[in-house]
Design a protein around this motif. Structure first.
Motif, mmCIF file in Angstrom:
data_model
loop_
_atom_site.group_PDB
_atom_site.id
_atom_site.type_symbol
_atom_site.label_atom_id
_atom_site.label_comp_id
_atom_site.label_asym_id
_atom_site.label_seq_id
_atom_site.Cartn_x
_atom_site.Cartn_y
_atom_site.Cartn_z
ATOM 1 N N ARG A 139 0.829 -1.205 0.000
ATOM 2 C CA ARG A 139 0.000 0.000 0.000
ATOM 3 C C ARG A 139 0.865 1.259 0.000
ATOM 4 O O ARG A 139 0.445 2.309 -0.508
ATOM 5 C CB ARG A 139 -0.936 0.006 1.204
ATOM 6 N N HIS A 140 2.069 1.161 0.558
ATOM 7 C CA HIS A 140 2.956 2.324 0.591
ATOM 8 C C HIS A 140 3.346 2.764 -0.818
ATOM 9 O O HIS A 140 3.566 3.957 -1.059
ATOM 10 C CB HIS A 140 4.213 2.007 1.405
ATOM 11 N N ILE A 141 3.465 1.814 -1.732
ATOM 12 C CA ILE A 141 3.792 2.132 -3.124
ATOM 13 C C ILE A 141 2.528 2.393 -3.921
ATOM 14 O O ILE A 141 2.466 3.298 -4.753
ATOM 15 C CB ILE A 141 4.581 0.968 -3.778
ATOM 16 N N TYR A 142 1.501 1.614 -3.634
ATOM 17 C CA TYR A 142 0.261 1.670 -4.409
ATOM 18 C C TYR A 142 -0.411 3.042 -4.298
ATOM 19 O O TYR A 142 -0.869 3.604 -5.303
ATOM 20 C CB TYR A 142 -0.683 0.578 -3.910
ATOM 21 N N GLN A 143 -0.488 3.596 -3.109
ATOM 22 C CA GLN A 143 -1.236 4.837 -2.888
ATOM 23 C C GLN A 143 -0.675 6.025 -3.677
ATOM 24 O O GLN A 143 -1.425 6.726 -4.364
ATOM 25 C CB GLN A 143 -1.318 5.140 -1.392
ATOM 26 N N PRO A 144 0.642 6.297 -3.619
ATOM 27 C CA PRO A 144 1.148 7.403 -4.452
ATOM 28 C C PRO A 144 1.043 7.113 -5.941
ATOM 29 O O PRO A 144 0.826 8.046 -6.735
ATOM 30 C CB PRO A 144 2.605 7.561 -4.002
ATOM 31 N N LEU A 145 1.167 5.855 -6.334
ATOM 32 C CA LEU A 145 0.985 5.518 -7.745
ATOM 33 C C LEU A 145 -0.450 5.784 -8.189
ATOM 34 O O LEU A 145 -0.690 6.248 -9.311
ATOM 35 C CB LEU A 145 1.333 4.046 -8.005
ATOM 36 N N ALA A 146 -1.413 5.508 -7.328
ATOM 37 C CA ALA A 146 -2.815 5.763 -7.656
ATOM 38 C C ALA A 146 -3.067 7.256 -7.857
ATOM 39 O O ALA A 146 -3.907 7.651 -8.683
ATOM 40 C CB ALA A 146 -3.719 5.214 -6.552
ATOM 41 N N GLU A 147 -2.341 8.094 -7.111
ATOM 42 C CA GLU A 147 -2.465 9.538 -7.301
ATOM 43 C C GLU A 147 -1.836 9.972 -8.618
ATOM 44 O O GLU A 147 -2.354 10.859 -9.303
ATOM 45 C CB GLU A 147 -1.797 10.276 -6.150
ATOM 46 N N LEU A 148 -0.736 9.338 -8.977
ATOM 47 C CA LEU A 148 -0.060 9.684 -10.225
ATOM 48 C C LEU A 148 -0.827 9.208 -11.451
ATOM 49 O O LEU A 148 -0.836 9.861 -12.494
ATOM 50 C CB LEU A 148 1.348 9.065 -10.242
ATOM 51 N N PHE A 149 -1.475 8.054 -11.321
ATOM 52 C CA PHE A 149 -2.137 7.432 -12.473
ATOM 53 C C PHE A 149 -3.592 7.085 -12.132
ATOM 54 O O PHE A 149 -3.950 5.918 -11.985
ATOM 55 C CB PHE A 149 -1.387 6.166 -12.889
ATOM 56 N N PRO A 150 -4.441 8.082 -11.991
ATOM 57 C CA PRO A 150 -5.826 7.838 -11.567
ATOM 58 C C PRO A 150 -6.651 7.030 -12.572
ATOM 59 O O PRO A 150 -7.697 6.485 -12.201
ATOM 60 C CB PRO A 150 -6.391 9.255 -11.399
#
Length: 212
Positions: A133-144
């Motif tokens: 989740r630590h990687i997933y969450q910022p990636l989700a912000e970058l690639f909505p």
């Protein structure tokens, strides 16, 4: 809880702590049940009254290691003003630092293999996957626009790249890299990877998130 169950729970915790100390000092190769039994003043055979087998014992130690790693990554994310790119760089560097400071315990997470035919229990898999989740969450912000499955693949790919650098960089051989230099290289490469995945900003146009 009865006194007998309370005593067993305390002995079990002492056993896990003793195993953690042994692994931290000498890696998985230095873990012997007879030494652990001596450490907590029980008979060798009594170890298996506290845990099912050595696999469970190693997984329980790993659970403690993952908990501390989770806390370290959470602390790295603490700056709420950081951009998703900055957050990914910060947690990558925090991962490197944790590995360097807890080398044998960190190695044990990846070196341990279950007995042939014995699966990793669901609780252990859940703890491992929760860290993504630590990687997933910022990636989700970058690639909505990306699907959860696509984000999951990107998260695992980014982790694999950082993990590989840390693994090779901390090897106690000719390939070893000083930790400070390794931290800088990881920050540079993670930043470059994120920049390569995101579209360039064209002057006068609103940026759009790429969804390859």
């Amino acid at each position: 809880m009865s006194k007998a169950l309370e005593r067993r729970a305390k002995l079990r915790e002492s056993l896990i702590e003793a195993a953690e100390r042994r692994i931290a000092a000498g890696g998985l190769a230095g873990l012997k049940t007879r030494d652990l039994a001596r450490d907590i003043s029980i008979a060798n055979g009594a170890v298996y009254n506290l845990v099912e087998d050595v696999d469970e014992l190693i997984l329980r130690v790993g659970s403690r290691t993952l908990g501390r790693l989770d806390a370290a990554l959470t602390a790295a994310e603490a700056d709420g003003s950081a951009s998703p790119r900055e957050t990914l760089v910060r947690i990558a560097v925090a991962y490197c630092d944790f590995a360097a400071e807890n080398l044998e315990l960190w190695r044990a997470l990846f070196e341990h293999r279950m007995a042939p035919g014995k699966p990793v229990p669901d609780w252990a898999i859940s703890e491992q996957m929760n860290l993504f989740r630590h990687i997933y969450q910022p990636l989700a912000e970058l690639f909505p626009k990306r699907t959860p499955d696509e984000l999951g693949v990107t998260a695992r790919s980014l982790f694999s790249a950082v993990h590989g650098m840390v693994l090779l960089g901390l090897e106690q051989k000719l390939i070893a890299v000083p930790v400070e230099a390794l931290r800088k290289e990881i920050a540079t490469i993670v930043g470059a990877m994120v920049d390569g995945l995101t579209p360039p900003v064209v002057p006068g146009k609103r940026s759009a998130t790429r969804n390859p």
